[in-house]
Design a protein around this motif. Structure first.
Motif, PDB file in Angstrom:
ATOM      1  N   VAL A  10       0.870  -1.178   0.000  1.00 52.91           N
ATOM      2  CA  VAL A  10       0.000   0.000   0.000  1.00 52.91           C
ATOM      3  C   VAL A  10       0.907   1.228   0.000  1.00 52.91           C
ATOM      4  O   VAL A  10       1.826   1.323   0.819  1.00 52.91           O
ATOM      5  CB  VAL A  10      -0.912   0.033   1.238  1.00 52.91           C
ATOM      6  N   THR A  12       0.654   5.406  -0.031  1.00 52.77           N
ATOM      7  CA  THR A  12      -0.129   6.640  -0.044  1.00 52.77           C
ATOM      8  C   THR A  12       0.609   7.679  -0.882  1.00 52.77           C
ATOM      9  O   THR A  12       1.840   7.675  -0.974  1.00 52.77           O
ATOM     10  CB  THR A  12      -0.370   7.175   1.380  1.00 52.77           C
ATOM     11  N   VAL A  36      -2.985   5.226  -3.025  1.00 49.70           N
ATOM     12  CA  VAL A  36      -3.964   6.095  -2.384  1.00 49.70           C
ATOM     13  C   VAL A  36      -3.634   7.540  -2.734  1.00 49.70           C
ATOM     14  O   VAL A  36      -2.468   7.944  -2.674  1.00 49.70           O
ATOM     15  CB  VAL A  36      -3.934   5.920  -0.849  1.00 49.70           C
ATOM     16  N   VAL A  57      -7.377   3.787  -4.273  1.00 51.94           N
ATOM     17  CA  VAL A  57      -8.370   4.336  -3.350  1.00 51.94           C
ATOM     18  C   VAL A  57      -8.232   5.848  -3.395  1.00 51.94           C
ATOM     19  O   VAL A  57      -7.126   6.378  -3.247  1.00 51.94           O
ATOM     20  CB  VAL A  57      -8.150   3.842  -1.908  1.00 51.94           C
ATOM     21  N   VAL A  70      -9.112   1.974   2.921  1.00 53.67           N
ATOM     22  CA  VAL A  70      -7.924   1.246   2.465  1.00 53.67           C
ATOM     23  C   VAL A  70      -7.855  -0.117   3.150  1.00 53.67           C
ATOM     24  O   VAL A  70      -7.633  -1.147   2.500  1.00 53.67           O
ATOM     25  CB  VAL A  70      -6.641   2.058   2.754  1.00 53.67           C
TER      26      VAL A  70
END
Length: 249
Positions: A10, A12, A36, A57, A70
């Motif tokens: 993941v 961001t 993200v 996302v 998330v």
């Protein structure tokens, strides 16, 4: 064998700059990636560029609901994650005397709050032996004009990293900090300065850096790959400066 084969990451702020370069590098290394970002159109464009091993996302990291969404996506689609890169943030360069409460809050909300609650929400979903990477800045230990608030936000996340490295030691989850120096990314145009100032900033930055150039997003992505992979399996609680030697000057 790919260094991140079968792993889920993941990232961001993954739709541009260092985040997008890191997503691209992780995918090339075998990972599946969740990016993200605040702008839906930018997330869609980045996912289209990255291909089928990426999904996105849309949301502001200062909003706790973004991190909840998330976590839900990771849980439902992958079950678990292996890597979390807290890269999203905000910056406004200005003398302390000119900082408004709104300027201050924008940077602390995006950088400190966004990082803290993003990691908090993903912790239960990280596989043991995973990796958390917090993107900081050399502004925490090298005084730069107009960076008092920004440097303060990044100092906060470095403190988070040291605590988390010990909190998560029993799960063998490594927590490290990646500190870029001046880097040629779209954020140069978002510093709150006149557009015509950008070339001057880039030239001045290059002159200050011993390597004679600004960093590139790919330079940071390569370092982020090291911190995410088993190449750094015995590394936790470190702050890796990727700055061409600027902090030595």
């Amino acid at each position: 064998m790919n260094k991140l084969d079968k792993r889920v990451a993941v990232i961001t702020g993954g739709n541009s700059g260092i985040g997008l370069a890191t997503a691209r590098t992780y995918i090339q290394a075998g990972a599946q990636v969740v990016i993200v970002g605040r702008r839906g159109d930018a997330i869609e464009a980045a996912v289209a560029e990255l291909g089928g091993r990426a999904c996105g996302v849309t949301g502001d990291v200062a909003d706790i609901e973004t991190h909840d969404r998330v976590a839900t996506l990771v849980s439902e689609r992958f079950g678990k994650a292996d890597i979390y890169v807290a890269n999203a943030g905000g910056i406004r360069i200005q003398p302390s005397a000119e900082v408004t409460p709104a300027d201050y809050d924008m940077q602390f909300l995006a950088n400190a709050r966004g990082t803290f609650f993003g990691v908090q929400r993903i912790m239960p979903l990280l596989n043991d032996g995973g990796s958390i990477i917090l993107v900081s800045s050399i502004a925490t230990h090298k005084v730069l004009d107009g960076h008092a608030v920004y440097g303060g936000t990044k100092a906060a996340i470095e403190a988070f990293a040291r605590s988390w490295a010990l909190e998560l030691k029993d799960r063998r989850i490594r927590v490290n900090v990646l500190s870029p120096g001046p880097t040629d990314t779209p954020i140069i145009g978002k510093l709150g300065l006149p557009a015509e100032a950008a070339p001057m900033i880039e030239e001045q930055s290059a002159r200050m850096i011993p390597f004679g150039r600004m960093g590139g997003a790919d330079d940071l992505a390569r370092a982020a790959l090291f911190l995410a992979s088993d190449d750094s399996r015995f590394v936790t609680g470190v702050n890796l400066a990727v700055d061409g030697g600027l902090t030595l000057a």
